[in-house]
Design a protein around this motif. Structure first.
Motif, short mmCIF file in Angstrom:
data_model
loop_
_atom_site.label_atom_id
_atom_site.label_comp_id
_atom_site.label_asym_id
_atom_site.label_seq_id
_atom_site.Cartn_x
_atom_site.Cartn_y
_atom_site.Cartn_z
N ILE A 58 0.84 -1.20 0.00
CA ILE A 58 0.00 0.00 0.00
C ILE A 58 0.88 1.25 0.00
O ILE A 58 0.61 2.24 -0.71
CB ILE A 58 -0.94 -0.02 1.21
CG1 ILE A 58 -2.00 -1.12 1.06
CG2 ILE A 58 -1.61 1.33 1.42
CD1 ILE A 58 -2.98 -0.89 -0.06
N ARG A 177 -9.83 5.78 -5.00
CA ARG A 177 -9.68 4.32 -5.13
C ARG A 177 -9.27 3.94 -6.55
O ARG A 177 -8.32 3.16 -6.74
CB ARG A 177 -11.00 3.65 -4.73
CG ARG A 177 -10.88 2.15 -4.53
CD ARG A 177 -12.14 1.59 -3.84
NE ARG A 177 -12.00 0.18 -3.67
CZ ARG A 177 -12.27 -0.74 -4.60
NH1 ARG A 177 -12.69 -0.33 -5.79
NH2 ARG A 177 -12.11 -2.02 -4.37
N ALA A 189 -2.41 -7.13 -0.49
CA ALA A 189 -3.54 -6.35 0.01
C ALA A 189 -4.78 -6.66 -0.81
O ALA A 189 -4.71 -6.79 -2.04
CB ALA A 189 -3.24 -4.87 -0.03
N ILE A 194 -9.80 -1.75 0.08
CA ILE A 194 -9.08 -0.50 0.24
C ILE A 194 -10.06 0.66 0.33
O ILE A 194 -10.96 0.80 -0.51
CB ILE A 194 -8.09 -0.29 -0.92
CG1 ILE A 194 -7.03 -1.39 -0.91
CG2 ILE A 194 -7.44 1.09 -0.83
CD1 ILE A 194 -6.07 -1.34 -2.08
N VAL A 212 -5.50 5.12 5.30
CA VAL A 212 -5.85 4.07 4.35
C VAL A 212 -6.25 2.81 5.12
O VAL A 212 -5.51 2.34 5.98
CB VAL A 212 -4.69 3.77 3.41
CG1 VAL A 212 -5.08 2.62 2.45
CG2 VAL A 212 -4.32 5.01 2.61
N TYR A 214 -7.37 -1.26 4.82
CA TYR A 214 -7.25 -2.36 3.87
C TYR A 214 -7.15 -3.65 4.67
O TYR A 214 -6.90 -3.66 5.89
CB TYR A 214 -6.00 -2.19 2.99
CG TYR A 214 -4.73 -2.11 3.78
CD1 TYR A 214 -3.99 -3.26 4.06
CD2 TYR A 214 -4.27 -0.88 4.26
CE1 TYR A 214 -2.82 -3.18 4.81
CE2 TYR A 214 -3.12 -0.80 5.01
CZ TYR A 214 -2.40 -1.96 5.28
OH TYR A 214 -1.25 -1.89 6.01
#
Length: 739
Positions: A58, A177, A189, A194, A212, A214
């Motif tokens: 990420i 996104r 991930a 997300i 963020v 996830y």
């Protein structure tokens, strides 16, 4: 300190079997839990590693996305059409909706573009969701609108004609996104998870990475392995339960049932069924150990039956030892007390005649000291036999202690009792003690007390009355037999009169009639009182009984320790009441029996709180320390360590004064009054001895007190001899302190 044992109710064999099964089950459960816990730990470690990989993935994607966004913003700001629109926005609406978004300058995930002049005002009507004014500096804002996350990127447009001047600003609205997913394909991930941790309408300008949210992609292989191990553990549990059931059935058949039969057999024996023998246990599958127990129990039953016969004989011997005097064979003091209580309970509430007869051997102590203890024991045995042969067949003879015997009569007239007493005196008089090597005649004195009453309290005093009558019988002219009368209670000439004896007993038991007088001990240098000696008196019916009458009773009854403890209690009352002047001191006389008594430490511990305010001295008469010298020294050392001082009283009146002084832990030496009075005489030899003793003791470091100072002449001479303190009538008489 040992911990008390807790008692638990016994459990059956089946219960223990169930407990064993439970423990085995718990063991396998625990091992299974350990295995599953290990798998779980491994799975967590894999998940943590996956999480770390996803986090790195990420972070790289955010970094790459940020870089691409910055490049797109720069490209838009450098585009010629952007500058043309800032110069001439005539076709700005068309350009914004078609050329800006579809011209290939910005990526597809840019949702809107808006241009602003150098003052930050839009070139036209702003699109939905775009800011009405632009901040005149590059910056990035992230916000949530309609449940979606957007990035607003502001980029200045440089003026090509004027270096360093801004001609306007371009603002890009980016869908977060799609922008993030466009930069790379995610392996660790979960792309579907997300999102940004923002509230609706919330705006942030930094810290994008921390917002963020996830999830890592799950590890399917680990999940499959966990399911396999769970099924495996379940199969093991089923096997353990089956084995436990088999074990429980076998335990019941081989142990529980035979032990139940064994228990029932023991219950039958306890119920008094003698002669029972236990048959073999367990049938064909007998347990060797249980069979051994069965045979041992049968053997023990046979031995127990043979021991029952001798047990009754042993109990009879034990009762005899507890209730018979080992020397004379007559009943002892314990038996007398039990029979006396029984007699009082029987006679209470009924008008019945009760008589008590006490016997005492005249001058037994000199005989015992002259001919030895063995001869004294033979004399006591002979007297006991003579008396027992004279008494009636149902009468009991008791030895109360020493040379004192007693018997009692229930529902008997006093005349027959007096006749029995006369026969007892004659029996002892006629006994030939010369066979024992005794040349002197042996005589006894008898005290009688008789009462006819329905009240137990009137009968309870018969022992004391018989005691008074016995001492009255020892006086000349009474024929060795005396029947108690009321006149004896008022006869002050009787030895240990009833009044003095009762007063002493009452003082020891309650301390109510004790009265303490205090004589000052004076510093001969300053003539100031440093402490007081506590001297006991007994006040009875407005009459003050002096020590000369008190201590013959105390010593005759061997009550020295009890009297000392009662006096200590009275002194403690005076201390608590503040009668003793603060800052002074107090000396307490301790007898020889008291200083070695087991309770002396407990009694003196009550004085310890007063040590900080008073100088407390323990006065020990040196003649009282002839016996148990080692134990007395140990106790005195203990008390000195606590803070007490020790004074050797009546120095010079005993057998080995200097020997005691050398071996006893002493701080103060009090010269006996006989030595001090020799200073008043003209005998130079005796005076010289006193002077020499005083010089030697003073050089040894002891503090000296002169007792019996009654004249100024003796007082002055004592001071010249080095006596630091003095005590006597010329310095102060004993008297109560008023506080």
């Amino acid at each position: 300190m040992p911990f008390p044992r807790r008692s638990f109710s016994p459990l059956s064999v089946k219960t223990y079997g169930m407990v064993f099964i439970v423990l085995v089950t718990l063991f396998f459960s625990f091992t299974s839990w350990l295995m599953l816990n290990k798998i779980h730990t491994t799975r967590l470690e894999v998940e943590r590693n996956s999480q770390r990989a996803a986090s790195a993935e990420i972070a790289q994607a955010l970094q790459q996305m940020t870089k691409e966004l910055e490049q797109a913003a720069l490209a838009l700001a450098a585009w010629d059409e952007t500058r043309q629109q800032l110069s001439d926005p005539s076709y700005y609406g068309y350009w914004r909706g078609n050329r800006a978004l579809l011209g290939g300058i910005v990526p597809d995930y840019v949702m809107a573009v808006e241009l602003y002049n150098r003052q930050g005002h839009p070139l036209g009507a702003v699109s939905r969701g775009m800011p009405s004014n632009a901040e005149r500096q590059p910056h990035t804002e992230i916000t949530k609108q309609g449940g979606r996350d957007f990035i607003y990127l502001t980029q200045p447009v440089q003026d090509l004609e004027v270096m360093g001047q801004v001609s306007g600003y371009a603002v890009l609205k980016i869908d977060f996104r799609p922008a993030l997913l466009s930069v790379r394909t995610f392996r660790y991930a979960d792309a579907a998870s997300i999102a940004l941790s923002l509230h609706e309408g919330e705006v942030i300008r930094s810290g994008l990475a921390e917002r963020v949210l996830y999830s890592a992609v799950p590890n399917e292989e680990m999940s499959a392995l966990l399911q396999f191990l769970t099924r495996y553990q379940f199969q093991i549990a089923v096997i353990v339960l089956l084995l436990s059931w088999v074990f429980y059935v076998a335990l019941s058949a081989l142990l529980a049932k035979p032990l139940l039969r064994l228990s029932q057999h023991i219950d039958a024996l306890r119920g008094g069924h003698d002669g029972l023998m236990l048959e073999p246990l367990g049938g064909g599958l007998a347990v060797k150990e249980l069979e051994k127990v069965r045979r041992s129990l049968n053997d023990y039953q046979r031995e127990l039956e043979s021991m029952h016969a001798s047990l009754d004989q042993k109990n009879t011997e034990l009762w005899t030892m507890a209730h018979r005097d080992p020397l004379t064979g007559v009943f002892n003091r314990r038996s007398f007390d039990e029979d006396w209580k029984m007699l009082l309970s029987v006679a209470s509430g009924h008008r019945v005649a009760v008589s008590v007869m006490l016997f005492d051997c005249d001058h037994f102590k000199p005989i015992n000291d002259t001919y030895g203890h063995h001869a004294g024991d033979q004399v006591l045995k002979s007297i006991a036999h003579a008396l027992q042969d004279t008494l009636r067949s149902g009468d009991r003879l008791y030895r109360l202690g020493g040379d004192e015997f007693a018997t009692m009569f229930l529902d008997a007239d006093i005349r027959p009792v007096e006749e029995i007493a006369k026969r007892c005196v004659e029996a002892v008089d006629q006994y030939d003690f010369s066979t024992l090597g005794i040349k002197e005649p042996i005589r006894i004195s008898i005290g009688l007390a008789h009462a006819e009453s329905v009240h137990a309290e009137n009968l309870a005093v018969l022992q004391k009355q018989a005691d008074v009558a016995m001492y009255y019988a020892k006086r000349p002219g009474h024929g060795k037999i005396a029947l108690y009368t009321e006149d004896m209670a008022h006869d002050g000439n009787a030895l240990f009169s009833n009044q003095v004896t009762n007063a002493v007993f009452e003082a020891i038991s309650s301390g109510a009639c004790l009265e303490m007088h205090y004589q000052p001990v004076v510093n001969l240098g300053s003539r100031k009182i440093e402490y007081y000696e506590a001297l006991v008196r007994i006040r009875r019916d407005q009459e003050l009984i002096m020590p000369g009458a008190i201590f013959p009773v105390v010593e005759g009854r061997r009550l020295e320790a009890e009297m000392d403890f009662a006096v200590m209690g009275k002194i403690l009352e005076n201390l608590r009441d503040g009668l003793i002047p603060a800052g002074s001191g107090l000396s307490v006389n301790i007898s020889g029996p008291a200083i070695v008594h087991p309770r002396i430490s407990e009694k003196l511990a009550e004085f310890e709180p007063f040590l900080k305010d008073y100088n407390l001295v323990l006065e020990i008469t040196e003649t009282a320390l002839i016996t148990q010298l080692q134990r007395a020294s140990a106790n005195l050392n203990q008390f000195r360590a606590t803070g007490f001082k020790v004074a050797l009283d009546d120095f010079g009146s005993g057998y080995s004064s200097l020997g005691y002084l050398a071996n006893m832990p002493v701080d103060i030496v009090k010269f006996d009054i006989s030595l001090i009075r020799s200073l008043e005489q003209d005998d130079e030899r005796q005076g010289g001895i006193v002077e020499g003793l005083a010089m030697m003791i003073r050089k040894a470091g002891y503090s000296m007190v002169a007792e019996g100072l009654e004249t100024e002449q003796t007082l002055e001479r004592a001071g010249r001899l080095g006596f630091s303190h003095g005590q006597g009538y010329c310095l102060g008489r004993p008297s109560p302190l008023a506080g």
